[in-house]
Write a protein that holds these residues in place. Structure first.
Motif, PDB file in Angstrom:
ATOM      1  N   GLY A 109      -5.590   4.570   4.034  1.00 53.32           N
ATOM      2  CA  GLY A 109      -5.220   3.608   2.989  1.00 53.32           C
ATOM      3  C   GLY A 109      -6.127   2.657   2.571  1.00 53.32           C
ATOM      4  N   SER A 110      -6.824   2.239   1.116  1.00 56.48           N
ATOM      5  CA  SER A 110      -7.883   1.796   0.611  1.00 56.48           C
ATOM      6  C   SER A 110      -7.019   1.191   0.162  1.00 56.48           C
ATOM      7  N   ASP A 111      -7.801  -0.837  -0.667  1.00 59.31           N
ATOM      8  CA  ASP A 111      -6.918  -1.953  -1.950  1.00 59.31           C
ATOM      9  C   ASP A 111      -7.485  -0.723  -2.796  1.00 59.31           C
TER      10      ASP A 111
ATOM     11  N   ALA B 284      -6.827   0.165  -6.673  1.00 59.38           N
ATOM     12  CA  ALA B 284      -5.515  -0.123  -7.175  1.00 59.38           C
ATOM     13  C   ALA B 284      -4.315   1.536  -7.517  1.00 59.38           C
ATOM     14  N   ASN B 285      -5.186   2.452  -7.688  1.00 58.93           N
ATOM     15  CA  ASN B 285      -3.895   3.450  -7.184  1.00 58.93           C
ATOM     16  C   ASN B 285      -3.611   4.145  -5.466  1.00 58.93           C
ATOM     17  N   ASN B 286      -3.898   3.392  -4.998  1.00 59.61           N
ATOM     18  CA  ASN B 286      -2.698   3.021  -3.441  1.00 59.61           C
ATOM     19  C   ASN B 286      -2.092   1.788  -3.275  1.00 59.61           C
ATOM     20  N   LEU B 287      -1.818   1.601  -4.620  1.00 57.89           N
ATOM     21  CA  LEU B 287      -1.407  -0.059  -4.185  1.00 57.89           C
ATOM     22  C   LEU B 287       0.298   0.739  -5.149  1.00 57.89           C
ATOM     23  N   LYS B 288       1.666  -0.492  -4.445  1.00 57.55           N
ATOM     24  CA  LYS B 288       2.698  -0.316  -5.455  1.00 57.55           C
ATOM     25  C   LYS B 288       3.609  -2.026  -5.722  1.00 57.55           C
ATOM     26  N   ALA B 289       3.794  -2.116  -6.367  1.00 56.28           N
ATOM     27  CA  ALA B 289       4.757  -3.741  -6.568  1.00 56.28           C
ATOM     28  C   ALA B 289       5.296  -3.014  -5.331  1.00 56.28           C
ATOM     29  N   ILE B 290       6.066  -4.155  -4.074  1.00 57.45           N
ATOM     30  CA  ILE B 290       7.002  -3.789  -3.644  1.00 57.45           C
ATOM     31  C   ILE B 290       7.921  -5.707  -3.396  1.00 57.45           C
ATOM     32  N   CYS B 291       8.982  -5.383  -3.686  1.00 57.41           N
ATOM     33  CA  CYS B 291      10.010  -6.771  -3.062  1.00 57.41           C
ATOM     34  C   CYS B 291       9.644  -7.229  -2.127  1.00 57.41           C
TER      35      CYS B 291
ATOM     36  N   GLU C  17      10.030  -6.420   4.346  1.00 58.93           N
ATOM     37  CA  GLU C  17       9.809  -6.802   5.668  1.00 58.93           C
ATOM     38  C   GLU C  17      10.236  -5.458   5.951  1.00 58.93           C
ATOM     39  N   GLY C  18      10.414  -4.937   5.353  1.00 63.49           N
ATOM     40  CA  GLY C  18      10.825  -3.975   6.456  1.00 63.49           C
ATOM     41  C   GLY C  18      10.520  -2.379   6.144  1.00 63.49           C
ATOM     42  N   ALA C  19       9.104  -2.151   5.508  1.00 61.54           N
ATOM     43  CA  ALA C  19       8.316  -1.376   5.356  1.00 61.54           C
ATOM     44  C   ALA C  19       6.964  -0.493   5.718  1.00 61.54           C
ATOM     45  N   ALA C  20       7.014  -1.147   7.656  1.00 59.44           N
ATOM     46  CA  ALA C  20       5.943  -1.191   8.377  1.00 59.44           C
ATOM     47  C   ALA C  20       5.741   0.540   8.416  1.00 59.44           C
ATOM     48  N   ASN C  21       3.871   0.455   7.188  1.00 60.10           N
ATOM     49  CA  ASN C  21       3.389   1.873   7.111  1.00 60.10           C
ATOM     50  C   ASN C  21       4.410   2.863   7.414  1.00 60.10           C
ATOM     51  N   ILE C  22       4.988   2.733   6.530  1.00 62.69           N
ATOM     52  CA  ILE C  22       6.574   4.007   6.036  1.00 62.69           C
ATOM     53  C   ILE C  22       6.136   4.135   4.446  1.00 62.69           C
ATOM     54  N   THR C  23       6.302   5.513   4.068  1.00 68.85           N
ATOM     55  CA  THR C  23       5.284   5.681   2.848  1.00 68.85           C
ATOM     56  C   THR C  23       6.752   6.960   2.203  1.00 68.85           C
TER      57      THR C  23
ATOM     58  N   HIS D  68       0.917  -0.981   0.237  1.00 66.60           N
ATOM     59  CA  HIS D  68       0.405   0.097  -0.148  1.00 66.60           C
ATOM     60  C   HIS D  68       0.472   1.375   0.136  1.00 66.60           C
ATOM     61  N   VAL D  69       0.792   2.632  -0.693  1.00 70.32           N
ATOM     62  CA  VAL D  69       1.365   3.623  -1.034  1.00 70.32           C
ATOM     63  C   VAL D  69       0.891   4.350   1.243  1.00 70.32           C
ATOM     64  N   LEU D  70      -0.308   4.222   1.410  1.00 69.97           N
ATOM     65  CA  LEU D  70      -0.640   4.967   2.137  1.00 69.97           C
ATOM     66  C   LEU D  70      -1.169   2.997   3.061  1.00 69.97           C
TER      67      LEU D  70
END
Length: 195
Positions: free
Chosen positions: A139-141, A143-150, A155-161, A131-133
């Motif tokens: 944030g919502s599900d 497509a405008n709020n979604l991104k590809a992430i490895c 693993e370290g993305a916890a709620n950061i944008t 999620h972007v947000l």
């Protein structure tokens, strides 16, 4: 009819169930990442299973992002009572659309699906939908709020944008890089954008 061994043997628990049981058996104790990885059967997705315990089942599993006294890689469950949790709501079609839109490339580090990961060459890049947000922040599900992430970044993305760098920021970083790194970047760009 006599019982067979298959009928007597209970089914094996999945990684998420094993992690849930371990957290509940160790309420109030700080647990290290290595211990949790082992409990999950050393699967590569062990951290994702912990996030699912948080987001889908509502367990308040704390990390260093939640508590200053916790170090990176430490986890803590203080209460056995889960909070209301979010359900998974991203369809296969939306996932496919987001991955295609993002060029099957991690939007945080630029790693491409299937290639060795730039930060850990021993791992092939696996992409997830992030999620972007974050949903926990409203944030919502969509497509405008979604991104590809490895998986490494996830693993370290916890709620950061993170903001994507613009052209000027990229050029500054490239100019600061060594000539050898600049040449490697050029080779990579030529490979990525072959005609």
């Amino acid at each position: 009819m006599p019982k067979t061994d298959a009928a007597i043997t209970p089914p094996s628990k999945g990684a998420r169930a094993k992690l849930r049981a371990h957290f509940l058996a160790n309420l109030g104790r700080v647990i290290e990442a290595d211990e949790l990885r082992s409990v999950a059967g050393n699967i590569s997705e062990w951290a994702r299973r912990i996030r699912e315990l948080r987001t889908e089942e509502g367990y308040l599993i704390l990390t260093n992002h939640d508590r200053a006294e916790l170090k990176p890689g430490q986890y803590l469950l203080e209460t056995a009572k889960p909070q209301p949790a979010f359900a998974r709501g991203i369809s296969k079609e939306t996932r496919a659309f987001v991955l295609d839109r993002n060029g099957f490339t991690c939007q945080m580090c630029g790693a491409v699906a299937g290639e060795p990961h730039p930060y850990d060459p021993s791992r092939k890049t696996r992409l997830h939908i992030g999620h972007v947000l974050d949903k926990s922040l409203g944030g919502s599900d969509d497509a405008n709020n979604l991104k590809a992430i490895c998986s490494v970044c996830n693993e370290g993305a916890a709620n950061i944008t993170l903001q994507r760098p613009d052209l000027n920021k990229l050029l500054v970083q490239v100019r600061r890089a060594t000539s050898a790194d600049q040449r490697e970047l050029l080779k990579w760009l030529k490979t990525k954008f072959r005609d």
